[in-house]
Design a protein around this motif. Structure first.
Motif, PDB file in Angstrom:
ATOM      1  N   LEU A  86      12.296  61.702  -4.960  1.00 27.51           N
ATOM      2  CA  LEU A  86      11.478  61.209  -6.065  1.00 27.51           C
ATOM      3  C   LEU A  86      12.352  60.800  -7.253  1.00 27.51           C
ATOM      4  N   THR A  87      12.194  59.544  -7.682  1.00 28.52           N
ATOM      5  CA  THR A  87      12.943  59.052  -8.837  1.00 28.52           C
ATOM      6  C   THR A  87      12.041  58.741 -10.028  1.00 28.52           C
ATOM      7  N   GLU A  88      10.752  58.463  -9.779  1.00 34.15           N
ATOM      8  CA  GLU A  88       9.836  58.135 -10.878  1.00 34.15           C
ATOM      9  C   GLU A  88       8.507  58.858 -10.660  1.00 34.15           C
ATOM     10  N   LEU A  89       8.068  59.582 -11.695  1.00 37.72           N
ATOM     11  CA  LEU A  89       6.825  60.346 -11.626  1.00 37.72           C
ATOM     12  C   LEU A  89       5.963  60.056 -12.846  1.00 37.72           C
ATOM     13  N   THR A  90       4.706  59.697 -12.588  1.00 37.17           N
ATOM     14  CA  THR A  90       3.696  59.590 -13.644  1.00 37.17           C
ATOM     15  C   THR A  90       2.690  60.708 -13.404  1.00 37.17           C
ATOM     16  N   PHE A  91       2.547  61.598 -14.385  1.00 32.35           N
ATOM     17  CA  PHE A  91       1.722  62.794 -14.218  1.00 32.35           C
ATOM     18  C   PHE A  91       0.707  62.848 -15.347  1.00 32.35           C
ATOM     19  N   TYR A  92      -0.524  62.436 -15.042  1.00 32.88           N
ATOM     20  CA  TYR A  92      -1.612  62.463 -16.024  1.00 32.88           C
ATOM     21  C   TYR A  92      -2.599  63.559 -15.662  1.00 32.88           C
ATOM     22  N   HIS A  93      -3.031  64.303 -16.653  1.00 31.68           N
ATOM     23  CA  HIS A  93      -4.036  65.321 -16.402  1.00 31.68           C
ATOM     24  C   HIS A  93      -5.028  65.357 -17.555  1.00 31.68           C
ATOM     25  N   GLN A  94      -6.274  65.646 -17.217  1.00 27.83           N
ATOM     26  CA  GLN A  94      -7.327  65.763 -18.213  1.00 27.83           C
ATOM     27  C   GLN A  94      -7.491  67.236 -18.569  1.00 27.83           C
ATOM     28  N   PHE A  95      -7.489  67.538 -19.857  1.00 25.31           N
ATOM     29  CA  PHE A  95      -7.616  68.923 -20.277  1.00 25.31           C
ATOM     30  C   PHE A  95      -8.666  69.049 -21.375  1.00 25.31           C
ATOM     31  N   SER A  96      -9.217  70.244 -21.504  1.00 26.86           N
ATOM     32  CA  SER A  96     -10.226  70.515 -22.526  1.00 26.86           C
ATOM     33  C   SER A  96      -9.599  71.316 -23.659  1.00 26.86           C
ATOM     34  N   SER A  97     -10.366  71.530 -24.739  1.00 25.39           N
ATOM     35  CA  SER A  97      -9.837  72.188 -25.930  1.00 25.39           C
ATOM     36  C   SER A  97      -9.361  73.610 -25.665  1.00 25.39           C
ATOM     37  N   GLU A  98      -9.946  74.274 -24.651  1.00 22.57           N
ATOM     38  CA  GLU A  98      -9.556  75.653 -24.374  1.00 22.57           C
ATOM     39  C   GLU A  98      -8.142  75.755 -23.821  1.00 22.57           C
ATOM     40  N   VAL A 112       0.447  64.465   3.131  1.00 21.74           N
ATOM     41  CA  VAL A 112       0.889  64.181   1.759  1.00 21.74           C
ATOM     42  C   VAL A 112       2.199  64.892   1.451  1.00 21.74           C
ATOM     43  N   SER A 113       2.297  66.177   1.777  1.00 23.63           N
ATOM     44  CA  SER A 113       3.530  66.915   1.503  1.00 23.63           C
ATOM     45  C   SER A 113       4.695  66.363   2.316  1.00 23.63           C
ATOM     46  N   GLY A 114       4.408  65.936   3.544  1.00 21.78           N
ATOM     47  CA  GLY A 114       5.458  65.341   4.369  1.00 21.78           C
ATOM     48  C   GLY A 114       5.974  64.038   3.793  1.00 21.78           C
ATOM     49  N   LEU A 115       5.063  63.191   3.325  1.00 17.74           N
ATOM     50  CA  LEU A 115       5.457  61.934   2.699  1.00 17.74           C
ATOM     51  C   LEU A 115       6.295  62.196   1.447  1.00 17.74           C
ATOM     52  N   LEU A 116       5.848  63.145   0.627  1.00 22.71           N
ATOM     53  CA  LEU A 116       6.554  63.435  -0.612  1.00 22.71           C
ATOM     54  C   LEU A 116       7.941  64.010  -0.350  1.00 22.71           C
ATOM     55  N   THR A 117       8.056  64.804   0.678  1.00 23.31           N
ATOM     56  CA  THR A 117       9.349  65.425   0.995  1.00 23.31           C
ATOM     57  C   THR A 117      10.327  64.433   1.599  1.00 23.31           C
ATOM     58  N   ASN A 118       9.832  63.531   2.429  1.00 25.89           N
ATOM     59  CA  ASN A 118      10.723  62.719   3.247  1.00 25.89           C
ATOM     60  C   ASN A 118      10.967  61.293   2.767  1.00 25.89           C
ATOM     61  N   GLN A 119      10.041  60.704   1.981  1.00 25.45           N
ATOM     62  CA  GLN A 119      10.249  59.280   1.714  1.00 25.45           C
ATOM     63  C   GLN A 119       9.736  58.750   0.379  1.00 25.45           C
ATOM     64  N   ILE A 120       8.805  59.415  -0.283  1.00 26.98           N
ATOM     65  CA  ILE A 120       8.246  58.866  -1.523  1.00 26.98           C
ATOM     66  C   ILE A 120       9.274  58.891  -2.643  1.00 26.98           C
ATOM     67  N   THR A 121       9.456  57.736  -3.288  1.00 27.20           N
ATOM     68  CA  THR A 121      10.355  57.641  -4.445  1.00 27.20           C
ATOM     69  C   THR A 121       9.589  57.480  -5.761  1.00 27.20           C
ATOM     70  N   HIS A 122       8.370  56.937  -5.683  1.00 33.09           N
ATOM     71  CA  HIS A 122       7.547  56.727  -6.874  1.00 33.09           C
ATOM     72  C   HIS A 122       6.181  57.379  -6.639  1.00 33.09           C
ATOM     73  N   LEU A 123       5.802  58.265  -7.545  1.00 29.59           N
ATOM     74  CA  LEU A 123       4.543  58.992  -7.397  1.00 29.59           C
ATOM     75  C   LEU A 123       3.770  58.959  -8.712  1.00 29.59           C
ATOM     76  N   LYS A 124       2.462  58.686  -8.604  1.00 30.47           N
ATOM     77  CA  LYS A 124       1.560  58.761  -9.757  1.00 30.47           C
ATOM     78  C   LYS A 124       0.436  59.712  -9.414  1.00 30.47           C
ATOM     79  N   VAL A 125       0.198  60.684 -10.287  1.00 26.18           N
ATOM     80  CA  VAL A 125      -0.832  61.690 -10.063  1.00 26.18           C
ATOM     81  C   VAL A 125      -1.798  61.686 -11.235  1.00 26.18           C
TER      82      VAL A 125
END
Length: 233
Positions: free
Chosen positions: A169-181, A134-147
């Motif tokens: 990387l040119t486009e990043l979608t970063f979604y995370h679930q968080f609680s009230s704390e 995964v880190s190799g792909l992200l470093t060397n070739q991924i342009t669009h990433l969704k997490v």
């Protein structure tokens, strides 16, 4: 008078175009798991580069369209028997946490877009640090990433790690679930670790309005499009 009705049409009597239209309506995992190696014609259609160009390894429930995990037999079949035959044709790949082993030790030479779905923070960190696929792909070739990540402490660390690894990387979608704390303080503070990013588009959800100010502090110097979902205003 006797009449005979012959409506015994076999699915193999359908033309390729119609079969492909049916395949595109079905879940890709089901199609690959059920039809690959059934016969030569199904192999030609299901393993066609245009069909597997975008590979989604998630399974959606029929009613709520929520992502559900593959069972072990499906994962084993996809990883061992199918991906080695199509990996060089895949340009866009969606992988749920339970199927991450499918992309380990396989070269995806054409892959440009990667979606990581339902990942716990520690598991994702493990795949982003060290000499991993995964880190190799992200470093060397991924342009669009969704997490899509389950929230934990130090969430911004993963965000910064992704930006530092994503050299293309040119486009990043970063979604995370968080609680009230986790709503008491800003989640993203880029000032502590200056970055130089190629990112031009960012889609992200944050806990507080202050996060917007941190994201717009000038660190993301190439950013031209920003879409933010704010939990508390």
């Amino acid at each position: 008078m006797e009449t005979s009705n012959n409506y015994n049409t076999n699915v193999l009597d359908l033309p390729d175009e119609m079969l492909l239209a049916i395949f595109y309506k079905l879940n890709m995992v089901d199609v690959l798991y059920s039809l690959v190696d059934v016969n030569k014609r199904f192999n030609r259609l299901t393993l066609d580069p245009f069909y597997v160009h975008t590979l989604d390894l998630t399974v959606k429930s029929s009613l709520l369209q929520r992502t559900s995990p593959l069972d072990n037999q499906e994962i084993d079949t996809i990883c061992k028997k199918i991906l080695p035959r199509i990996h060089h044709h895949i340009h866009k790949l969606t992988v749920p946490s339970c199927s991450i082993e499918c992309i380990v030790n396989i070269d995806y030479l054409q892959l440009k877009s990667l979606s990581l779905v339902n990942f716990e923070q520690q598991k994702l960190l493990g795949h982003l640090t060290g000499e991993t696929t995964v880190s190799g792909l992200l470093t060397n070739q991924i342009t669009h990433l969704k997490v899509d990540i389950l929230f934990d402490k130090n969430q911004s660390n993963i965000f910064l790690l992704i930006l530092s690894l994503g050299k293309h990387l040119t486009e990043l979608t970063f979604y995370h679930q968080f609680s009230s704390e986790h709503l008491r303080s800003p989640t993203f503070d880029l000032s502590s670790s200056p970055i130089s990013s190629t990112l031009t588009k960012l889609i992200i959800n944050v806990t507080r309005l202050d996060d917007c100010l941190y994201l717009l502090d000038g660190s993301l110097e190439s950013l031209t499009a920003l879409i933010i979902d704010i939990k508390i205003i």
